[in-house]
Write an enzyme that holds these catalytic residues in place. Sequence first.
Site, mmCIF file in Angstrom:
data_model
loop_
_atom_site.group_PDB
_atom_site.id
_atom_site.type_symbol
_atom_site.label_atom_id
_atom_site.label_comp_id
_atom_site.label_asym_id
_atom_site.label_seq_id
_atom_site.Cartn_x
_atom_site.Cartn_y
_atom_site.Cartn_z
ATOM 1 N N ASP A 21 -21.574 -6.573 2.937
ATOM 2 C CA ASP A 21 -22.697 -6.453 2.000
ATOM 3 C C ASP A 21 -24.003 -6.368 2.789
ATOM 4 O O ASP A 21 -24.361 -7.312 3.490
ATOM 5 C CB ASP A 21 -22.691 -7.682 1.079
ATOM 6 C CG ASP A 21 -23.910 -7.723 0.169
ATOM 7 O OD1 ASP A 21 -24.529 -6.657 -0.045
ATOM 8 O OD2 ASP A 21 -24.240 -8.824 -0.321
ATOM 9 N N ASN A 23 -27.147 -5.808 1.443
ATOM 10 C CA ASN A 23 -28.409 -6.129 0.756
ATOM 11 C C ASN A 23 -28.368 -7.441 -0.029
ATOM 12 O O ASN A 23 -29.232 -7.690 -0.870
ATOM 13 C CB ASN A 23 -28.811 -4.967 -0.168
ATOM 14 C CG ASN A 23 -27.779 -4.750 -1.269
ATOM 15 O OD1 ASN A 23 -26.712 -5.371 -1.246
ATOM 16 N ND2 ASN A 23 -28.095 -3.905 -2.224
ATOM 17 N N ASP A 25 -26.502 -8.702 -2.429
ATOM 18 C CA ASP A 25 -26.154 -8.867 -3.846
ATOM 19 C C ASP A 25 -24.720 -9.366 -4.032
ATOM 20 O O ASP A 25 -24.228 -9.436 -5.160
ATOM 21 C CB ASP A 25 -26.391 -7.564 -4.625
ATOM 22 C CG ASP A 25 -25.472 -6.440 -4.164
ATOM 23 O OD1 ASP A 25 -24.716 -6.647 -3.190
ATOM 24 O OD2 ASP A 25 -25.517 -5.354 -4.774
ATOM 25 N N ASP A 29 -20.992 -2.698 0.430
ATOM 26 C CA ASP A 29 -21.608 -1.409 0.117
ATOM 27 C C ASP A 29 -21.482 -0.446 1.295
ATOM 28 O O ASP A 29 -21.007 -0.810 2.369
ATOM 29 C CB ASP A 29 -23.072 -1.608 -0.293
ATOM 30 C CG ASP A 29 -23.798 -2.553 0.655
ATOM 31 O OD1 ASP A 29 -23.764 -2.290 1.877
ATOM 32 O OD2 ASP A 29 -24.363 -3.576 0.193
ATOM 33 N N ASP A 98 -10.416 8.272 -1.795
ATOM 34 C CA ASP A 98 -9.386 7.966 -2.786
ATOM 35 C C ASP A 98 -9.542 8.948 -3.940
ATOM 36 O O ASP A 98 -10.642 9.134 -4.456
ATOM 37 C CB ASP A 98 -9.591 6.526 -3.289
ATOM 38 C CG ASP A 98 -8.283 5.806 -3.522
ATOM 39 O OD1 ASP A 98 -7.444 6.330 -4.270
ATOM 40 O OD2 ASP A 98 -8.107 4.694 -2.967
ATOM 41 N N ASP A 202 -4.076 8.418 -5.753
ATOM 42 C CA ASP A 202 -3.666 7.276 -6.555
ATOM 43 C C ASP A 202 -2.568 7.659 -7.562
ATOM 44 O O ASP A 202 -2.700 8.657 -8.277
ATOM 45 C CB ASP A 202 -4.898 6.764 -7.319
ATOM 46 C CG ASP A 202 -4.686 5.414 -7.957
ATOM 47 O OD1 ASP A 202 -4.485 4.440 -7.218
ATOM 48 O OD2 ASP A 202 -4.710 5.333 -9.200
ATOM 49 N N GLU A 249 0.191 8.023 -3.235
ATOM 50 C CA GLU A 249 0.742 6.720 -3.586
ATOM 51 C C GLU A 249 1.912 7.006 -4.503
ATOM 52 O O GLU A 249 1.743 7.577 -5.578
ATOM 53 C CB GLU A 249 -0.294 5.859 -4.299
ATOM 54 C CG GLU A 249 0.200 4.442 -4.462
ATOM 55 C CD GLU A 249 -0.508 3.687 -5.578
ATOM 56 O OE1 GLU A 249 -0.463 2.460 -5.555
ATOM 57 O OE2 GLU A 249 -1.073 4.321 -6.473
ATOM 58 N N HIS A 319 -4.738 -2.944 -0.649
ATOM 59 C CA HIS A 319 -5.576 -3.719 -1.571
ATOM 60 C C HIS A 319 -4.821 -4.214 -2.808
ATOM 61 O O HIS A 319 -5.407 -4.909 -3.631
ATOM 62 C CB HIS A 319 -6.772 -2.870 -2.006
ATOM 63 C CG HIS A 319 -6.345 -1.689 -2.819
ATOM 64 N ND1 HIS A 319 -5.628 -0.642 -2.279
ATOM 65 C CD2 HIS A 319 -6.485 -1.410 -4.135
ATOM 66 C CE1 HIS A 319 -5.362 0.226 -3.233
ATOM 67 N NE2 HIS A 319 -5.868 -0.204 -4.357
ATOM 68 N N ASP A 320 -3.557 -3.830 -2.961
ATOM 69 C CA ASP A 320 -2.756 -4.292 -4.110
ATOM 70 C C ASP A 320 -1.726 -5.336 -3.705
ATOM 71 O O ASP A 320 -1.021 -5.876 -4.564
ATOM 72 C CB ASP A 320 -1.976 -3.116 -4.726
ATOM 73 C CG ASP A 320 -2.879 -2.085 -5.382
ATOM 74 O OD1 ASP A 320 -3.979 -2.453 -5.833
ATOM 75 O OD2 ASP A 320 -2.464 -0.917 -5.450
#
Length: 552
Positions: A21, A23, A25, A29, A98, A202, A249, A319-320
């Site tokens: 990150d 910035n 928040d 990013d 992706d 995907d 995938e 990520h899954d």
Amino acid sequence: MKSRWYQNAVVYQIYPRSFCDSNGDGIGDLNGITSKIPYLKALGVDAVWLSPCYASPNDDNGYDISDYRAIMPEFGTMADWERMIAALHENGIRLIMDLVVNHTSDEHRWFVESKKGRDNPYSDYYIWRDGTGADHRTPPNKWGACFGGSAWEYCEERGQFYLHLFSKKQPDLNWDNPKVRQEVADICNFWFEKGVDGFRCDVITYISKPENLYGAPFSSTVVGPNWKKYIRALAEASWDRYDTLIVGEATGIDFDRAAEITDEREHLLDTLFHYEHVAQVPVCRHSQQSTNLRRFKRVLFRWQTLPQASWPAVYYENHDQPRSIPRFAPSGALRERSAKSLTASLLFQRGTAFVYQGQELGMTNAPFREEDYRDIQAVNQIRATRSRPSARLEMPFLLRYLRRYSRDHARTPMQWSGAPNAGFTTGNPWLMVNPNYPQINAAEQQDRDDSVLNFYRRALSIRRVWIDLIRDGSFEPVDPKNKNVMAYARRLGDRTLLVLCSLSPKKSSVRIPAEYRTGDAKLLLGNLEQSPVLREKTMLAPCQCVVFAIGG
Ligand code: TEU
Ligand code: CA
């Protein structure tokens, strides 16, 4: 024209929300990614696969896209994206984006129009069907959605059901409509013209639905009736015109189908992710290390035998999936050793290798409590269980399951340093940081010679030197029935690599056939000071790994 550069490549997957990150928040990013390119270069990866960074209402963290040609404002601007790809390319790193085109967001302009009625230009962009039963309020078939409930949602406005294999905010596109297929080709070409080097597609195996959906079995949508026709046309209209990597995938795929649809003569996919080695096993009480190594090896070794004309993709994490530690190898005091052993077992296989962010640090699953989960899958499961009368009985089982398998485990912020929030953000992270970051972080591993990170760097530089053999060599299982050790040899001409990886917390022996015991074995890589002597019964310490070069 395709140079098939990816056959030499190691691809690093970035989940942008959780990487860095810039910035404050609390959300990773694009500028954060750009700031870490020196890290990626020092690691030695050839390409980055970026999970979706397009405009999205984030029902499923960007896998629900509302504008394919815009950057999600939380992640930055198109100018940030252009700076990022330029910096990656300057450093010799390619960018894979992706491509999520089985479905869009329900907030995509196409769907907003489509649901208005049956006679506008977008009416047939999605899969609309009349309901059945006297009141027409029964869905066309019994398919369930991946994130719970029926795969059909009734839309009052249009008076019909639409299909959504994932959340109801992810309506499936109608690929039988040639306009949809043209839109997809245009999207791909838009990004290729901006310089991207390929796509990870995907749930691409689901795009072609059976002709008659009423009462259809779900299996009929895996590589459905027009799948090859649609994908080949897309390759012709886009993918084959650039020097790309197209990795699909392939949820629900089996070996024979995979061999068929990645055969280079077919002009479909370059390679695919199968799911066989990450199939979930029932949650039992005692062990976090849920995998039976013999089964794991049987599956992986079989996929190594994909025919010459096909090309495998090898991975342990994404990520899954939960983290590979403790899933496939012991955690605790052996964590670093096991992370290295898993690494060696992965990176010398035939295929494009994929490494997920944090895997190179040996990051582990997180100790989530019920209220910590953020993933739509977990959140929906918790809500559904809570609402049932049997909640008190069922909840502990669900929580035990999520502790092992929730997709959030992979999505905790990247652990950059021992600073607050692991150096990921100066603000409030969108998902809990794993409390083990003071022990597991990149800064600490950077300069420590025996860290997991430095082992990865070393393994990747060795892989580069041996790439011809790793790409083209034969794959030979060694002692395949061994319950503790994953062992194999790769051979090309008179040169052999022998890879021995214990994934067991116990001392183990592995049987080495005479052909590999020629006396000239040279140690290339190992995770302990002491290296074993190659004998018929070679002894390995708990989680020890060694890679030998023989001959040549
Ligand atoms: O995943 C597709 C999929 O079927 C599974 O791997 C799924 O994540 C399953 O819930 C695992 O338990 C892809 C993306 O990788 C995933 O992040 C998206 O949520 C999904 O498609 C929908 O776009
Ligand atoms: Ca941010």
